[in-house]
Scaffold this motif. Structure first.
Motif, PDB file in Angstrom:
ATOM      1  N   ARG A  57       8.789  -2.251  11.119  1.00  0.00           N
ATOM      2  CA  ARG A  57       9.011  -3.027  12.342  1.00  0.00           C
ATOM      3  C   ARG A  57       7.745  -3.779  12.719  1.00  0.00           C
ATOM      4  O   ARG A  57       6.640  -3.317  12.457  1.00  0.00           O
ATOM      5  N   ASN A  61      10.738  -7.323  18.217  1.00  0.00           N
ATOM      6  CA  ASN A  61      12.010  -7.070  17.538  1.00  0.00           C
ATOM      7  C   ASN A  61      12.139  -7.803  16.214  1.00  0.00           C
ATOM      8  O   ASN A  61      13.208  -8.313  15.856  1.00  0.00           O
ATOM      9  N   TRP A  62      11.031  -7.868  15.478  1.00  0.00           N
ATOM     10  CA  TRP A  62      11.013  -8.405  14.122  1.00  0.00           C
ATOM     11  C   TRP A  62      10.670  -7.273  13.167  1.00  0.00           C
ATOM     12  O   TRP A  62      10.178  -6.224  13.577  1.00  0.00           O
ATOM     13  N   PRO A  85      14.647 -10.851  12.070  1.00  0.00           N
ATOM     14  CA  PRO A  85      14.834 -10.183  13.365  1.00  0.00           C
ATOM     15  C   PRO A  85      15.534  -8.841  13.149  1.00  0.00           C
ATOM     16  O   PRO A  85      16.305  -8.671  12.203  1.00  0.00           O
ATOM     17  N   ILE A  86      15.263  -7.894  14.043  1.00  0.00           N
ATOM     18  CA  ILE A  86      15.944  -6.594  14.005  1.00  0.00           C
ATOM     19  C   ILE A  86      17.412  -6.836  14.374  1.00  0.00           C
ATOM     20  O   ILE A  86      17.696  -7.511  15.368  1.00  0.00           O
ATOM     21  N   ALA A  89      19.343  -6.808  18.221  1.00  0.00           N
ATOM     22  CA  ALA A  89      18.281  -6.839  19.235  1.00  0.00           C
ATOM     23  C   ALA A  89      17.848  -8.291  19.394  1.00  0.00           C
ATOM     24  O   ALA A  89      17.864  -9.059  18.434  1.00  0.00           O
ATOM     25  N   GLU A  90      17.504  -8.666  20.603  1.00  0.00           N
ATOM     26  CA  GLU A  90      17.056 -10.038  20.825  1.00  0.00           C
ATOM     27  C   GLU A  90      15.609 -10.158  20.368  1.00  0.00           C
ATOM     28  O   GLU A  90      14.708  -9.529  20.920  1.00  0.00           O
ATOM     29  N   ALA A  91      15.405 -10.946  19.328  1.00  0.00           N
ATOM     30  CA  ALA A  91      14.061 -11.126  18.790  1.00  0.00           C
ATOM     31  C   ALA A  91      13.298 -12.149  19.614  1.00  0.00           C
ATOM     32  O   ALA A  91      13.852 -13.163  20.032  1.00  0.00           O
TER      33      ALA A  91
END
Length: 164
Positions: A57, A61-62, A85-86, A89-91
């Protein structure tokens, strides 16, 4: 100097270590789990014969991953470093990247790789490819721009590096 295994890397360190790995090999078959772990300074997980790597990670959130696998249907070895991006989840917007696309690709040219662009439909540029005997590298871009300035040109970052 390599970091101790499992120490978190920054995106910059991941890209710099990928350049170090490329500089030290003659072909993709040189990339072993031991070499990947030594160069990247991360514990490498073996998934199956010819398939190994790790992921981590990043802030905002990347995440990035480095994976060597056999590309089907002909079991062609490939090594991939990718920033994504994860999921779910909002990156955060990518606001800066180092080394940026220009610096990373310039380093490849400095190693003696011949550069050519790959284009898609209607001549749209997709990525740059770099070749020298035994190694083919593709560097795929990602445009970084501040979330509050959608009209800004932005900086071109490295999203994916593929070695074949």
């Amino acid at each position: 100097m390599n970091a101790a295994p499992s120490q978190d890397l920054t995106a910059r360190q991941a890209l710099e270590r990928m350049l170090e790995l490329i500089r030290g090999i003659h072909g993709i078959t040189d990339v072993t789990p031991e070499l990947l772990q030594r160069t990247m300074g991360k514990d490498v997980r073996r998934i199956e014969e010819g398939h190994f790597g790790f992921g981590q990670r990043l802030p905002g959130n990347w995440a990035f991953s480095v994976e060597r696998y056999l590309l089907q249907p002909h079991d062609v070895p490939q090594l991939e470093l990718g920033f994504d991006p994860i999921p779910n989840a909002e990156a955060a917007a990518v606001t800066a990247c180092e080394p940026d696309y220009a610096a990373f690709t310039s380093s490849l040219e400095g190693m003696g790789f011949a550069r050519h662009s790959a284009c898609g439909e209607h001549g749209r540029w997709l990525y740059d490819a770099f070749d020298k005997p035994g190694i083919h590298v593709e560097v795929h871009p990602m445009l970084a721009r501040a979330k509050d300035d959608a009209d800004a040109q932005g900086t071109r970052c490295v999203q994916r590096v593929l070695l074949r």
